[in-house]
Write a protein that holds these residues in place. Structure first.
Motif, PDB file in Angstrom:
ATOM      1  N   ASP A   1       4.054  -7.835  12.546  1.00  0.00           N
ATOM      2  CA  ASP A   1       3.430  -8.739  13.509  1.00  0.00           C
ATOM      3  C   ASP A   1       1.949  -8.470  13.631  1.00  0.00           C
ATOM      4  O   ASP A   1       1.177  -9.324  14.017  1.00  0.00           O
ATOM      5  N   TYR A   2       1.549  -7.225  13.361  1.00  0.00           N
ATOM      6  CA  TYR A   2       0.159  -6.869  13.597  1.00  0.00           C
ATOM      7  C   TYR A   2      -0.661  -6.864  12.323  1.00  0.00           C
ATOM      8  O   TYR A   2      -1.866  -6.977  12.367  1.00  0.00           O
ATOM      9  N   GLU A   3      -0.016  -6.662  11.202  1.00  0.00           N
ATOM     10  CA  GLU A   3      -0.764  -6.646   9.945  1.00  0.00           C
ATOM     11  C   GLU A   3      -0.196  -7.709   9.038  1.00  0.00           C
ATOM     12  O   GLU A   3       0.999  -7.762   8.822  1.00  0.00           O
ATOM     13  N   LYS A   4      -1.071  -8.512   8.473  1.00  0.00           N
ATOM     14  CA  LYS A   4      -0.553  -9.627   7.695  1.00  0.00           C
ATOM     15  C   LYS A   4      -0.266  -9.187   6.265  1.00  0.00           C
ATOM     16  O   LYS A   4      -0.959  -9.560   5.340  1.00  0.00           O
TER      17      LYS A   4
ATOM     18  N   ARG B   1       0.845  -1.189   0.000  1.00  0.00           N
ATOM     19  CA  ARG B   1       0.000   0.000   0.000  1.00  0.00           C
ATOM     20  C   ARG B   1       0.883   1.243   0.000  1.00  0.00           C
ATOM     21  O   ARG B   1       1.941   1.258   0.622  1.00  0.00           O
ATOM     22  N   THR B   2       0.431   2.261  -0.680  1.00  0.00           N
ATOM     23  CA  THR B   2       1.223   3.487  -0.805  1.00  0.00           C
ATOM     24  C   THR B   2       0.461   4.648  -0.194  1.00  0.00           C
ATOM     25  O   THR B   2      -0.726   4.795  -0.443  1.00  0.00           O
TER      26      THR B   2
ATOM     27  N   ALA C   1      -7.220  17.005  17.949  1.00  0.00           N
ATOM     28  CA  ALA C   1      -7.341  16.253  16.704  1.00  0.00           C
ATOM     29  C   ALA C   1      -8.201  15.033  16.952  1.00  0.00           C
ATOM     30  O   ALA C   1      -8.115  14.398  17.995  1.00  0.00           O
ATOM     31  N   SER C   2      -9.020  14.676  15.993  1.00  0.00           N
ATOM     32  CA  SER C   2      -9.812  13.470  16.166  1.00  0.00           C
ATOM     33  C   SER C   2      -9.294  12.323  15.320  1.00  0.00           C
ATOM     34  O   SER C   2      -9.439  11.180  15.696  1.00  0.00           O
ATOM     35  N   GLY C   3      -8.662  12.626  14.214  1.00  0.00           N
ATOM     36  CA  GLY C   3      -8.234  11.532  13.345  1.00  0.00           C
ATOM     37  C   GLY C   3      -6.769  11.179  13.485  1.00  0.00           C
ATOM     38  O   GLY C   3      -6.290  10.231  12.900  1.00  0.00           O
ATOM     39  N   TRP C   4      -6.079  11.966  14.299  1.00  0.00           N
ATOM     40  CA  TRP C   4      -4.639  11.759  14.426  1.00  0.00           C
ATOM     41  C   TRP C   4      -4.345  11.454  15.864  1.00  0.00           C
ATOM     42  O   TRP C   4      -4.912  12.102  16.736  1.00  0.00           O
ATOM     43  N   PRO C   5      -3.451  10.574  16.261  1.00  0.00           N
ATOM     44  CA  PRO C   5      -2.687   9.706  15.381  1.00  0.00           C
ATOM     45  C   PRO C   5      -3.480   8.488  14.948  1.00  0.00           C
ATOM     46  O   PRO C   5      -4.438   8.095  15.587  1.00  0.00           O
ATOM     47  N   ARG C   6      -3.066   7.904  13.861  1.00  0.00           N
ATOM     48  CA  ARG C   6      -3.739   6.684  13.425  1.00  0.00           C
ATOM     49  C   ARG C   6      -3.291   5.567  14.352  1.00  0.00           C
ATOM     50  O   ARG C   6      -2.106   5.453  14.618  1.00  0.00           O
ATOM     51  N   MET C   7      -4.254   4.794  14.801  1.00  0.00           N
ATOM     52  CA  MET C   7      -3.856   3.723  15.698  1.00  0.00           C
ATOM     53  C   MET C   7      -4.703   2.477  15.494  1.00  0.00           C
ATOM     54  O   MET C   7      -5.777   2.525  14.919  1.00  0.00           O
ATOM     55  N   GLN C   8      -4.169   1.363  15.998  1.00  0.00           N
ATOM     56  CA  GLN C   8      -4.881   0.091  15.939  1.00  0.00           C
ATOM     57  C   GLN C   8      -4.807  -0.553  17.302  1.00  0.00           C
ATOM     58  O   GLN C   8      -3.764  -0.536  17.945  1.00  0.00           O
ATOM     59  N   PHE C   9      -5.904  -1.155  17.713  1.00  0.00           N
ATOM     60  CA  PHE C   9      -5.964  -1.829  19.002  1.00  0.00           C
ATOM     61  C   PHE C   9      -6.292  -3.283  18.681  1.00  0.00           C
ATOM     62  O   PHE C   9      -7.363  -3.579  18.172  1.00  0.00           O
ATOM     63  N   ILE C  10      -5.322  -4.180  18.931  1.00  0.00           N
ATOM     64  CA  ILE C  10      -5.444  -5.537  18.412  1.00  0.00           C
ATOM     65  C   ILE C  10      -5.369  -6.552  19.541  1.00  0.00           C
ATOM     66  O   ILE C  10      -4.566  -6.393  20.461  1.00  0.00           O
TER      67      ILE C  10
ATOM     68  N   THR D   1      12.378  12.952  -5.124  1.00  0.00           N
ATOM     69  CA  THR D   1      11.478  11.853  -4.774  1.00  0.00           C
ATOM     70  C   THR D   1      11.914  11.288  -3.447  1.00  0.00           C
ATOM     71  O   THR D   1      13.072  10.939  -3.272  1.00  0.00           O
ATOM     72  N   MET D   2      10.974  11.201  -2.501  1.00  0.00           N
ATOM     73  CA  MET D   2      11.318  10.589  -1.225  1.00  0.00           C
ATOM     74  C   MET D   2      10.472   9.342  -1.055  1.00  0.00           C
ATOM     75  O   MET D   2       9.295   9.316  -1.415  1.00  0.00           O
ATOM     76  N   GLU D   3      11.077   8.314  -0.520  1.00  0.00           N
ATOM     77  CA  GLU D   3      10.363   7.062  -0.358  1.00  0.00           C
ATOM     78  C   GLU D   3      10.803   6.385   0.924  1.00  0.00           C
ATOM     79  O   GLU D   3      11.993   6.288   1.185  1.00  0.00           O
ATOM     80  N   GLY D   4       9.874   5.928   1.716  1.00  0.00           N
ATOM     81  CA  GLY D   4      10.230   5.241   2.957  1.00  0.00           C
ATOM     82  C   GLY D   4       9.320   4.036   3.104  1.00  0.00           C
ATOM     83  O   GLY D   4       8.123   4.126   2.855  1.00  0.00           O
ATOM     84  N   THR D   5       9.904   2.915   3.495  1.00  0.00           N
ATOM     85  CA  THR D   5       9.121   1.691   3.642  1.00  0.00           C
ATOM     86  C   THR D   5       9.012   1.329   5.106  1.00  0.00           C
ATOM     87  O   THR D   5      10.005   1.362   5.826  1.00  0.00           O
ATOM     88  N   CYS D   6       7.816   0.990   5.536  1.00  0.00           N
ATOM     89  CA  CYS D   6       7.615   0.611   6.934  1.00  0.00           C
ATOM     90  C   CYS D   6       7.215  -0.845   6.954  1.00  0.00           C
ATOM     91  O   CYS D   6       6.129  -1.216   6.531  1.00  0.00           O
ATOM     92  N   THR D   7       8.128  -1.698   7.447  1.00  0.00           N
ATOM     93  CA  THR D   7       7.766  -3.109   7.575  1.00  0.00           C
ATOM     94  C   THR D   7       7.724  -3.515   9.033  1.00  0.00           C
ATOM     95  O   THR D   7       7.665  -4.684   9.353  1.00  0.00           O
ATOM     96  N   CYS D   8       7.730  -2.547   9.933  1.00  0.00           N
ATOM     97  CA  CYS D   8       7.859  -2.908  11.331  1.00  0.00           C
ATOM     98  C   CYS D   8       6.541  -3.352  11.935  1.00  0.00           C
ATOM     99  O   CYS D   8       6.517  -3.844  13.044  1.00  0.00           O
ATOM    100  N   LEU D   9       5.422  -3.176  11.213  1.00  0.00           N
ATOM    101  CA  LEU D   9       4.148  -3.586  11.781  1.00  0.00           C
ATOM    102  C   LEU D   9       3.751  -4.955  11.275  1.00  0.00           C
ATOM    103  O   LEU D   9       2.591  -5.314  11.262  1.00  0.00           O
TER     104      LEU D   9
END
Lengths: 123, 150
Positions: free
Chosen positions: A70-73, A21-22, B42-51, A60-68
Motif C-alpha cells: 500500500d505504501y510502496e508502488k 529489490r534484494t 542507533a541513528s540508522g535503525w530502524p528503517r522507516m518511512q513517513f508517508i 539458503t534463506m529467502e523471505g519475501t515481504c509484500t506487506c508494504l
C-alpha cells in the motif's frame, strides 16, 4: 510486429523478468556443542513467504515481504542470504521458526560428532 | 541489450553487507571492542518511512524482533515520537561466529504536517513491522476546489 517503443517492453513481452529489490538480512550465528544457531532479521515476512533450503552444506534463506504494497508502488522486496555450513550437521533435524520478523534456525550437529570423553585404561 | 536485473539486485545486497562491515570496523576503531551488549543509540535503525496517503498519514518502521510491548508511540503537540529498545544477547554457552544484529536503543520524532484525529490513530506491530496510521482531521483532508468561469 514488435513494439518499437523500447520503454514499454516489460508490459508487452511474454516473459516477465522479476525485478524485486534484494537485501541481505543481518544475521547472527552462534554455536555450541549441540547445534549451530542462526538468527536473521526479516521484518514484514510471514510464514508462507519464507523458504529455507539446505543442499550439500549450503544453506539458503529467502523471505519475501509484500506487506508494504500500500505504501510502496512495487512488488515488495526479498531478503536472501546464503551460507556454507560446515559438515557434520544432521539435515533431518534442522528446525526453524519465524517470530516478529526474526527467523531462527537450529542446525543440530550429528551425534557422532559430539565431543565425548574417552576412558583411559591402564595398559 | 537485455539487462539481467537479478544480477544488479544481488550486487546491492552485497553492498548492504559491505556497509555493515564498515560500520563494525569503524565501531571497533573507536571503541576498541566487539559489538557491545549494552544497547547503543542507533541513528540508522530502524528503517522507516513517513508517508502522506491523502486522507491519512502513515509511519511504517521495520522493527524485527520487537513486539507491541517493546515500542512506544506517542504524540505530543503535533510531534510524533517512536522509541524503543532491542536487546540481542549472545545466548548462554554459545560461541559467536557472527554478530551483526546489535543491541540498539532508538528514538525518532516527526513533526506532523497537519492536524490529525488523535482518537482514530492506530498503531499496529505485526511480523516485525510497526505501522502507525494517523487519519487527518476533517479540516485537513484534501478537497477539490471547483473552478468557475465567472
Amino acid at each position: 510486429m514488435s513494439d518499437k517503443n523500447v520503454a514499454k517492453r516489460e508490459t508487452t513481452d511474454v516473459e516477465r523478468i522479476e525485478r524485486r529489490r534484494t537485501y541481505a538480512p543481518a544475521v547472527d550465528i552462534f554455536e555450541n556443542t549441540e547445534e549451530i544457531l542462526m538468527y536473521a532479521d526479516m521484518p514484514g515476512v510471514t510464514l508462507d513467504e519464507v523458504k529455507i533450503n539446505f543442499e550439500k552444506n549450503q544453506l539458503t534463506m529467502e523471505g519475501t515481504c509484500t506487506c508494504l504494497k500500500d505504501y510502496e508502488k512495487d512488488d515488495g522486496f526479498v531478503y536472501t542470504r546464503k551460507f556454507v555450513v560446515p559438515g557434520g550437521i544432521d539435515p533431518d533435524r534442522i528446525s526453524a521458526e519465524l517470530r516478529n520478523g526474526v527467523l531462527t534456525i537450529h542446525l543440530p550437529k550429528q551425534d557422532s560428532l559430539r565431543p565425548r570423553e574417552i576412558a583411559v585404561q591402564a595398559g | 541489450m537485455l539487462l539481467r536485473w537479478n544480477d544488479i539486485d544481488n550486487a546491492f545486497a552485497m553492498l548492504d553487507e559491505a556497509r555493515r562491515e564498515m560500520d563494525r570496523w569503524v565501531r571497533r576503531m573507536t571503541e576498541g571492542g566487539d559489538l557491545p551488549s549494552v544497547p547503543q543509540w542507533a541513528s540508522g535503525w530502524p528503517r522507516m518511512q513517513f508517508i502522506d496517503m491523502g486522507n491519512e498519514l502513515a509511519l511504517v518502521a521495520e522493527v524485527p524482533g520487537l513486539s507491541e510491548k517493546d515500542v512506544n508511540v506517542s504524540v505530543n503537540q503535533d510531534v510524533l515520537t517512536i522509541s524503543g529498545e532491542r536487546r540481542t544477547q549472545v545466548p548462554e554457552g554459545y560461541q559467536t561466529h557472527r554478530h551483526e544484529r546489535a543491541s540498539v536503543k532508538f528514538s525518532r520524532s516527526f513533526a506532523l504536517p497537519c492536524k490529525v484525529d488523535l482518537e482514530k490513530t492506530t498503531a499496529l506491530a505485526r511480523n516485525g513491522i510497526l505501522t502507525v496510521t494517523l487519519p487527518k482531521a476533517p479540516e485537513s483532508q484534501p478537497r477539490q476546489i471547483q473552478v468557475k468561469s465567472s
